[in-house]
Design a protein around this motif. Structure first.
Motif, short mmCIF file in Angstrom:
data_model
loop_
_atom_site.label_atom_id
_atom_site.label_comp_id
_atom_site.label_asym_id
_atom_site.label_seq_id
_atom_site.Cartn_x
_atom_site.Cartn_y
_atom_site.Cartn_z
N VAL A 73 0.84 -1.20 0.00
CA VAL A 73 0.00 0.00 0.00
C VAL A 73 0.88 1.25 0.00
O VAL A 73 0.60 2.21 -0.72
CB VAL A 73 -0.97 0.01 1.21
N PHE A 74 1.95 1.24 0.80
CA PHE A 74 2.85 2.39 0.85
C PHE A 74 3.42 2.70 -0.53
O PHE A 74 3.72 3.84 -0.85
CB PHE A 74 4.02 2.14 1.81
N SER A 75 3.56 1.68 -1.35
CA SER A 75 4.11 1.85 -2.70
C SER A 75 3.05 2.18 -3.72
O SER A 75 3.31 2.18 -4.92
CB SER A 75 4.83 0.56 -3.12
N GLY A 76 1.83 2.41 -3.27
CA GLY A 76 0.75 2.79 -4.18
C GLY A 76 -0.11 1.64 -4.66
O GLY A 76 -1.01 1.82 -5.46
N GLY A 77 0.17 0.44 -4.17
CA GLY A 77 -0.61 -0.72 -4.56
C GLY A 77 -1.86 -0.89 -3.73
O GLY A 77 -2.11 -0.15 -2.78
N PRO A 78 -2.65 -1.90 -4.07
CA PRO A 78 -3.90 -2.15 -3.33
C PRO A 78 -3.63 -2.89 -2.01
O PRO A 78 -2.58 -3.50 -1.83
CB PRO A 78 -4.69 -3.05 -4.29
N LEU A 79 -4.59 -2.83 -1.14
CA LEU A 79 -4.55 -3.61 0.10
C LEU A 79 -5.15 -4.97 -0.21
O LEU A 79 -6.35 -5.10 -0.42
CB LEU A 79 -5.35 -2.91 1.20
N GLY A 134 -9.14 3.40 9.18
CA GLY A 134 -8.53 4.48 9.93
C GLY A 134 -7.45 5.18 9.13
O GLY A 134 -7.46 5.19 7.90
N THR A 135 -6.51 5.75 9.85
CA THR A 135 -5.44 6.54 9.23
C THR A 135 -4.16 5.71 9.07
O THR A 135 -4.04 4.62 9.62
CB THR A 135 -5.11 7.76 10.10
N TYR A 136 -3.22 6.29 8.36
CA TYR A 136 -1.90 5.66 8.26
C TYR A 136 -1.30 5.51 9.65
O TYR A 136 -0.74 4.46 9.99
CB TYR A 136 -0.97 6.51 7.37
N LEU A 137 -1.44 6.56 10.48
CA LEU A 137 -0.88 6.49 11.83
C LEU A 137 -1.48 5.33 12.61
O LEU A 137 -0.75 4.57 13.26
CB LEU A 137 -1.12 7.81 12.58
N ARG A 138 -2.78 5.19 12.54
CA ARG A 138 -3.44 4.09 13.28
C ARG A 138 -2.89 2.73 12.84
O ARG A 138 -2.63 1.85 13.66
CB ARG A 138 -4.95 4.14 13.05
N ASN A 139 -2.69 2.55 11.56
CA ASN A 139 -2.19 1.28 11.05
C ASN A 139 -0.74 1.04 11.41
O ASN A 139 -0.35 -0.09 11.74
CB ASN A 139 -2.40 1.21 9.54
#
Length: 170
Positions: A73-79, A134-139
């Motif tokens: 996901v960080f690289s722009g891909g799907p979850l 949620g958010t990136y921070l939460r994850n």
């Protein structure tokens, strides 16, 4: 003051430091970390089943599964990861298989820490894929907490194996 470096760090660098502590090089919170533990566990210990507990190999795979999925996901891909598959460890049939799992785990850990450290701080408050996650921070915080939880299990399972006296301490 020895803590002064933390006052100059970006929030993402501080979070990355916490990730690094549990995954790669910390001793402050748990007095150990995954890298330290995994590099001292034999293949036989890694796959040894203690009662109905997860094996050390399964716990390693489990944490690595989430690291790899979030990196995507960080690289722009799907979850694409699903909780129900997070313990689907392929059979480890040799010490080489175990070594490969450790190497993959450490590479993903290093990449994950680096991605978080270099992440723009604004991203921490952004929605992670879908509002329900949620958010990136939460994850990212969940990865830290989840990793400590399973690190504790790993250490206890290792102690149980060592105390059992079974011939798995090669």
């Amino acid at each position: 003051m020895r803590f002064s470096k933390y006052f100059c760090m970006k929030k993402t660098e501080l979070i990355a430091s916490r990730l690094s502590a549990v995954l790669l090089d910390g001793y402050w919170i748990a007095n150990t970390n995954y890298k330290d533990q995994l590099e001292n566990i034999s293949w036989e210990q890694a796959i040894h089943q203690v009662a109905d507990l997860n094996t050390i190999a399964a716990l390693t795979y489990h944490i690595n599964y989430y690291l790899a999925g979030l990196l995507q996901v960080f690289s722009g891909g799907p979850l694409t990861i699903k909780d129900k598959y997070s313990f689907d460890l392929p059979p480890l049939r040799s010490a080489q298989d175990w070594k490969q799992l450790i190497e993959n785990f450490l590479a993903n850990s290093t990449d994950f820490v680096q991605e978080v450290a270099e992440m723009p701080e604004e991203r921490l408050d952004e929605v992670f894929v879908d509002e329900k996650y949620g958010t990136y921070l939460r994850n990212i915080e969940a990865v830290i907490e989840h990793s400590y939880y399973h690190l504790g299990q790993l250490v206890l399972i290792r102690k149980l194996i060592q105390q059992s006296g079974e011939d798995v301490l090669k």
